[in-house]
Motif scaffolding. Sequence first.
Motif, mmCIF file in Angstrom:
data_model
loop_
_atom_site.group_PDB
_atom_site.id
_atom_site.type_symbol
_atom_site.label_atom_id
_atom_site.label_comp_id
_atom_site.label_asym_id
_atom_site.label_seq_id
_atom_site.Cartn_x
_atom_site.Cartn_y
_atom_site.Cartn_z
ATOM 1 N N LEU A 1 3.403 5.969 9.211
ATOM 2 C CA LEU A 1 2.277 6.362 8.375
ATOM 3 C C LEU A 1 2.663 7.241 7.192
ATOM 4 O O LEU A 1 1.929 7.304 6.204
ATOM 5 C CB LEU A 1 1.250 7.108 9.223
ATOM 6 N N ALA A 2 3.798 7.918 7.281
ATOM 7 C CA ALA A 2 4.167 8.882 6.238
ATOM 8 C C ALA A 2 4.203 8.269 4.843
ATOM 9 O O ALA A 2 3.685 8.870 3.885
ATOM 10 C CB ALA A 2 5.498 9.547 6.582
ATOM 11 N N PRO A 3 4.804 7.092 4.643
ATOM 12 C CA PRO A 3 4.826 6.533 3.282
ATOM 13 C C PRO A 3 3.436 6.238 2.719
ATOM 14 O O PRO A 3 3.222 6.376 1.514
ATOM 15 C CB PRO A 3 5.651 5.244 3.450
ATOM 16 N N PHE A 4 2.501 5.834 3.581
ATOM 17 C CA PHE A 4 1.146 5.589 3.097
ATOM 18 C C PHE A 4 0.506 6.873 2.593
ATOM 19 O O PHE A 4 -0.051 6.919 1.486
ATOM 20 C CB PHE A 4 0.275 4.980 4.198
ATOM 21 N N TYR A 5 0.535 7.929 3.407
ATOM 22 C CA TYR A 5 -0.104 9.171 2.988
ATOM 23 C C TYR A 5 0.589 9.780 1.776
ATOM 24 O O TYR A 5 -0.078 10.400 0.925
ATOM 25 C CB TYR A 5 -0.134 10.164 4.147
ATOM 26 N N ALA B 1 0.814 -1.216 0.000
ATOM 27 C CA ALA B 1 0.000 0.000 0.000
ATOM 28 C C ALA B 1 0.842 1.259 0.000
ATOM 29 O O ALA B 1 0.346 2.339 -0.330
ATOM 30 C CB ALA B 1 -0.928 0.004 1.211
ATOM 31 N N ARG B 2 2.117 1.145 0.352
ATOM 32 C CA ARG B 2 3.009 2.305 0.381
ATOM 33 C C ARG B 2 3.785 2.484 -0.916
ATOM 34 O O ARG B 2 4.473 3.485 -1.102
ATOM 35 C CB ARG B 2 3.999 2.153 1.539
ATOM 36 N N GLU C 1 -2.686 -0.194 11.040
ATOM 37 C CA GLU C 1 -2.054 -0.746 12.236
ATOM 38 C C GLU C 1 -0.914 -1.699 11.885
ATOM 39 O O GLU C 1 -0.151 -2.109 12.762
ATOM 40 C CB GLU C 1 -3.088 -1.461 13.119
ATOM 41 N N HIS C 2 -0.784 -2.029 10.603
ATOM 42 C CA HIS C 2 0.321 -2.888 10.177
ATOM 43 C C HIS C 2 1.502 -2.099 9.626
ATOM 44 O O HIS C 2 2.496 -2.693 9.201
ATOM 45 C CB HIS C 2 -0.177 -3.878 9.125
ATOM 46 N N LEU C 3 1.396 -0.769 9.622
ATOM 47 C CA LEU C 3 2.454 0.078 9.073
ATOM 48 C C LEU C 3 3.270 0.683 10.204
ATOM 49 O O LEU C 3 2.723 1.387 11.059
ATOM 50 C CB LEU C 3 1.842 1.196 8.226
ATOM 51 N N ILE D 1 -0.923 -10.632 13.969
ATOM 52 C CA ILE D 1 -0.285 -10.075 12.779
ATOM 53 C C ILE D 1 0.375 -8.769 13.201
ATOM 54 O O ILE D 1 -0.227 -7.971 13.914
ATOM 55 C CB ILE D 1 -1.316 -9.838 11.672
ATOM 56 N N SER D 2 1.606 -8.580 12.798
ATOM 57 C CA SER D 2 2.405 -7.421 13.211
ATOM 58 C C SER D 2 1.547 -6.166 13.357
ATOM 59 O O SER D 2 0.950 -5.692 12.393
ATOM 60 C CB SER D 2 3.511 -7.185 12.183
ATOM 61 N N THR D 3 1.476 -5.627 14.581
ATOM 62 C CA THR D 3 0.551 -4.546 14.915
ATOM 63 C C THR D 3 1.308 -3.342 15.470
ATOM 64 O O THR D 3 2.195 -3.493 16.312
ATOM 65 C CB THR D 3 -0.475 -5.028 15.962
#
Length: 233
Positions: free
Chosen positions: A129-133, A104-105, A124-126, A175-177
């Motif tokens: 957050l910066a790369p997603f936005y 997603a990133r 919650e798996h990232l 799952i990695s949270t």
Amino acid sequence: MPSFADYDRRNYRTVDVATGYDGWAPTYEQTVLDKMDLALLAQLRRPEWAQVRRAADLGCGTGRTGAWLRTQGISHIDGVDVSTGMLELARARGAHTTLTEGDARDTGLPSDSYDLVIASLIDEHLPDLAPFYAEAWRLAAPGARCVLVSFHPQFMMVTGMPTHYTPASGAPVAISTHLHLLSEHVTAALDAGWVLTELTEMLVDDTWLAAKPKWAELRGQPFTMATVWTKPA
């Protein structure tokens, strides 16, 4: 910033995102309730769903969000997910125009092409957050919306419960949270250029307790939230 590890009460064996969702895929549809995410989307005043021509569904999973978007009149939906198991289910559902295995990133989807970028229950798996936005901004056309449905950080801190599933072995697997405060979302989104348009929260109520009676002590706690961002035209 706090870490989810500071609040984790379960201490389940933890796997990476792709491994976890591949393992969860066979039972995912039976364990996730619409109240978590689709009910939140239905409450939003923005975006104007019927005006969306092209949508990017990041972390599209089994296609639940894509199918809901179809009911709102959106005809072109490109989905991306890191889990091959979830993508197989999304293909069978048939709601997406295209489906791609990816992050997603860093989706590989075309820039400046979408009226809507949407992601549900993936942040919650990232770790950051910066790369997603930033990726959502790259995909979005001027005037587009970015909609993110998230687990509420307050709920994660109160319950200490990671995203998890129970495989056939019977031992729950996390799952990695990662825990992200609302301020982290605002900072990352504003830094990418997004303008906050709407924020709504879902509380644990009677509907939830009918499905999960053991959550009675959580009545009134915020469970999930949806944020809507706009890319200036």
